[in-house]
Scaffold this motif. Structure first.
Motif, short mmCIF file in Angstrom:
data_model
loop_
_atom_site.label_atom_id
_atom_site.label_comp_id
_atom_site.label_asym_id
_atom_site.label_seq_id
_atom_site.Cartn_x
_atom_site.Cartn_y
_atom_site.Cartn_z
N LEU A 114 0.88 -1.22 -0.08
CA LEU A 114 -0.01 -0.02 -0.01
C LEU A 114 1.01 1.12 0.10
O LEU A 114 1.60 1.45 1.08
CB LEU A 114 -0.79 0.09 1.22
CG LEU A 114 -1.74 -1.25 1.61
CD1 LEU A 114 -2.62 -1.22 2.88
CD2 LEU A 114 -2.49 -1.63 0.14
N GLY A 121 3.22 4.21 0.48
CA GLY A 121 3.55 5.10 1.39
C GLY A 121 2.89 4.68 2.95
O GLY A 121 3.01 5.46 3.91
N GLU A 122 2.51 3.38 3.05
CA GLU A 122 1.98 2.81 4.23
C GLU A 122 2.60 1.52 4.67
O GLU A 122 3.52 1.85 5.45
CB GLU A 122 0.32 2.70 3.96
CG GLU A 122 -0.52 4.03 3.81
CD GLU A 122 -1.95 3.61 3.53
OE1 GLU A 122 -2.63 4.68 3.83
OE2 GLU A 122 -2.63 2.69 3.22
N LEU A 123 2.04 0.55 4.20
CA LEU A 123 2.61 -0.68 4.63
C LEU A 123 2.66 -1.77 3.48
O LEU A 123 1.99 -1.90 2.62
CB LEU A 123 1.82 -1.20 5.85
CG LEU A 123 1.93 -0.55 7.28
CD1 LEU A 123 0.71 -1.09 8.05
CD2 LEU A 123 3.12 -0.94 8.01
N LEU A 124 3.38 -2.79 3.70
CA LEU A 124 3.10 -4.03 3.12
C LEU A 124 2.28 -5.03 3.95
O LEU A 124 2.81 -5.29 4.92
CB LEU A 124 4.50 -4.80 2.76
CG LEU A 124 5.27 -3.91 1.47
CD1 LEU A 124 6.70 -3.70 2.16
CD2 LEU A 124 5.30 -4.93 0.35
#
Ligand SMILES: [Zn+2]
Lengths: 147, 382
Positions: free
Chosen positions: A94, A96-99
Motif C-alpha cells: 500500500l 507510503g503505508e505498509l506491506l
C-alpha cells in the motif's frame, strides 16, 4: 435465505462495509513517531510509545509477492472448512503505508504476478455450524474486475 | 581472551525413533562427543542444552551423572543450537570453565508445526484464517527473489537434488534416497514455487559438542577445531521476516542473517572468500539459495550459474550442506545447528568419509535462520 456474515475479528477491518463507509483495513499510527502498524497495535515497534490513533489504510496497492497454500494447515489454529480448498496469500504494498499480508482471491498462481494492481475485498473463509459465514480481508487483482 | 576449541563431536542419527525419548538420544550424542574428546562426563564443568519439545532438557544429567555443574537450558527458535554452542564457547573465552559442552535434542511429531499464534505475539485471526504458517514466508521470499534475481525452478530442484544425494552418503541422515531434478519438479506444489521435495520436515535427533581452552587442547586431540566467531542477530524494523502480518514500506532492510554474518566475519578476521565448506539453513531449497548471498558467499543472482556448474556440490569450489542439510536430515530444532557443526568438524579433520571434500579445508561456516526472525552464524577453522 439470507446468510449472516461476521468478521473473523473485531477491529481488523471496517464492518459492515457500506456505500459511505467502504471496506478498509484498520491500522494504528504512533502518536509520537508516526509509524503505522497493522493490525492496530498499542505499542510502537520503532519508538516504544504506547500512544496511537486509528488510521484506515488505502484499499489499493500492488502485489509484492505471493504463494499458494496446497495443504490444509494444522487445526487449531486454522478453523477453515474440513473440506480443504487451496488458497493464495501474498503481500500487497500500500503505497507510503505498509506491506500487508493477506489472503488473495482464488487459489492458483496463474492469475498472479508481482507488481499487478490489487484491490481490497473480503472473502468468506469458513461457515459455522449455524450457517454464519466468517469473513476475512483479502485482495483481488484489479484487472479481473475491469476485464 | 582465551580461545575456545572443539575437541569432540557426537551425533545421534536424525529421523524417527519410536519409543526412544529425546533425552536418551541426547545422552547418546553426549557419550559419542565425550568419547571423541577422550573426556569423562565428570570433567565437564558446565553445559548449555537446547530443545523445543523437552521442558527441562537439563534432566539429561539423570542419564549421564549428577555432578552438580551449572546446566543452562537455551531456546532461540531455529537458532537454538547456535546459541548453545556460542554460550559454551563464551564460558571458555571468559575463563569461567575449561571444559564445556553444548547439547541439542528434539523429538517433534509428524507434520508442520502447529501452535497458538499468541505464543508468537500474533492475534488469533492470523491462525484461524490460515496465515500462521512459516512455509508461506519461505514460498513468498523465494518467489520474490526469483523475480528480482532470475532464479529458475530448475535451480530450486538442483539444490534439493544435491542435498538428497549428499544425504545418501551419510548414514546418520534421514532422507537417504537420491532424487533427480525431474523427480523433484514432479512432486506436488505445497507453497508456490516450492514443492514437496523442496521442504525439510520436523523430526527427531540429537547432537553434542565438547569444547575446551585452546591452550589445553593438546591434552585431548591433535586436531582441535577453533571457534573463530559466533554471532547472533534478531530482526530489524522493515526487514521481511517470517510471520509478519505487515511490515513498513521503504528501502529494503536486510535480514538478520546479513547482520550476523558480517559480525561473524569481522570477529573471525575471515572473509567469505576464505570459506572452504558451508552449512546453510535449507528449510527449503529456496532458503539455501538466498542464504548463499545473505552470508556473503556469492552475489544475488549468481546462484543460478553457480548451482548449474555444481560449485556447491561436494566436488565443487564451495560445497554447501555436504551432510544433506536440513532437506536430507530433517529438523529437530534443538539439535540442528550442532549437526551442522558436527559436519564441519568432520570435514576440517578430513574424516567425513564418502562425503569428504577435496584438498585441505581450513575454514568452515555454519548458519541458522528461523522464527521470529533470528539468525546465528558460527565460523570454525583448523
Ligand atoms: Zn513510534
Amino acid at each position: 435465505m439470507t446468510t449472516t456474515r461476521e468478521p473473523v475479528a473485531q477491529g481488523l477491518f471496517t464492518w459492515p462495509p457500506t456505500g459511505s463507509a467502504p471496506l478498509r483495513l484498520i491500522a494504528s499510527e504512533c502518536a509520537d513517531c508516526g509509524l503505522l502498524s497493522f493490525p492496530a497495535a498499542t505499542d510502537c515497534v520503532r519508538c516504544a510509545s504506547t500512544a496511537s490513533k486509528e488510521r484506515l489504510l488505502a484499499d489499493r496497492g500492488t502485489l509484492w509477492t505471493y504463494t499458494t497454500q496446497g495443504f490444509r494447515p494444522p487445526s487449531p489454529p486454522y478453523d477453515g472448512p474440513e473440506a480443504f480448498e487451496p488458497y493464495a496469500v501474498g503481500y500487497v504494498e500500500l503505497p507510503g503505508e505498509l506491506l500487508v499480508e493477506a489472503r488473495l482471491t482464488g487459489s492458483g498462481p496463474e492469475r498472479l504476478r508481482i507488481g499487478q494492481e490489487m484491490r481490497l475485498t473480503c472473502v468468506p473463509y469458513t461457515v459455522r455450524d449455524d450457517g454464519t459465514e466468517v469473513v476475512t480481508f483479502a485482495f483481488a487483482p484489479v484487472e479481473e474486475e475491469t476485464s | 581472551m582465551t580461545e575456545a576449541v572443539i575437541i569432540g563431536v557426537g551425533l545421534h542419527p536424525f529421523g524417527r525413533f519410536p519409543g526412544k525419548p529425546a533425552l536418551d538420544m541426547g545422552a547418546d550424542a553426549v557419550r559419542l562427543a565425550l568419547a571423541d574428546a577422550g573426556v569423562g562426563w565428570p570433567r565437564i564443568q558446565g553445559g548449555y542444552i537446547g530443545s523445543y519439545e523437552v521442558a527441562n532438557p537439563d534432566a539429561i544429567v539423570g542419564r549421564l551423572g549428577l555432578t552438580g555443574i551449572p546446566l543452562r537450558g537455551v531456546f532461540n527458535g531455529c537458532a537454538t543450537a547456535g546459541t548453545a554452542v556460542a554460550l559454551a564457547a563464551r564460558a571458555i573465552e571468559t575463563g569461567e570453565h575449561d571444559l564445556t559442552i553444548a547439547i541439542g535434542l528434539d523429538k517433534h511429531p509428524r507434520g508442520a508445526f502447529a501452535a497458538d499464534p499468541s505464543v508468537a505475539g500474533i492475534p488469533s485471526w492470523y491462525g484461524q484464517t490460515g496465515m500462521f504458517l512459516t512455509t508461506h514466508f519461505f514460498g513468498m521470499k523465494i518467489n520474490r527473489y526469483m523475480h528480482d534475481h532470475g532464479i529458475s525452478h530448475e535451480t530450486l530442484a538442483r539444490v534439493a537434488s544435491k542435498n538428497f544425494h549428499n544425504a545418501a552418503r551419510n548414514d546418520k541422515a534421514w532422507r537417504r534416497t537420491p532424487l533427480s531434478v525431474e523427480e523433484i519438479l514432479a512432486s506436488p506444489v505445497l507453497n508456490h514455487p516450492l514443492r514437496q521435495f523442496m521442504y525439510c520436515g520436523p523430526n527427531e535427533g540429537a547432537a553434542a559438542v565438547v569444547l575446551c581452552r585452546a591452550d589445553q587442547a593438546h591434552k585431548y586431540t591433535s586436531t582441535p577445531v577453533r571457534v573463530r566467531a559466533t554471532a547472533l542477530r534478531s530482526r530489524k524494523l522493515g526487514a521481511f521476516e517470517v510471520q509478519s502480518p505487515s511490515f513498513p514500506v521503504g528501502e529494503p532492510v536486510e535480514s538478520p542473517t546479513v547482520d550476523a554474518s558480517r559480525a561473524a566475519y569481522e570477529l573471525a578476521g575471515i572473509g567469505p572468500e576464505d570459506v572452504d565448506v558451508a552449512q546453510l539453513q535449507d528449510t527449503d531449497a529456496g532458503s539455501e539459495i538466498i542464504h548463499m548471498a545473505e552470508n556473503g558467499l556469492c552475489k544475488d543472482g549468481e546462484q543460478e550459474r553457480l548451482i548449474a556448474e555444481g560449485v556447491t556440490g561436494i566436488g565443487g569450489r564451495l560445497p554447501v550442506n555436504t551432510d544433506g542439510g536440513l532437506l536430507g536430515n530433517g529438523e529437530p530444532i534443538g539439535a540442528s545447528g550442532l549437526r551442522q557443526i558436527h559436519e564441519i568438524v568432520l570435514q576440517l579433520r578430513r574424516t567425513a568419509g564418502a562425503r569428504q571434500i577435496a584438498g585441505t579445508p581450513r575454514v568452515g561456516y555454519t548458519h541458522l535462520y528461523g522464527a521470529p526472525g533470528v539468525s546465528a552464524v558460527t565460523i570454525l577453522s583448523t
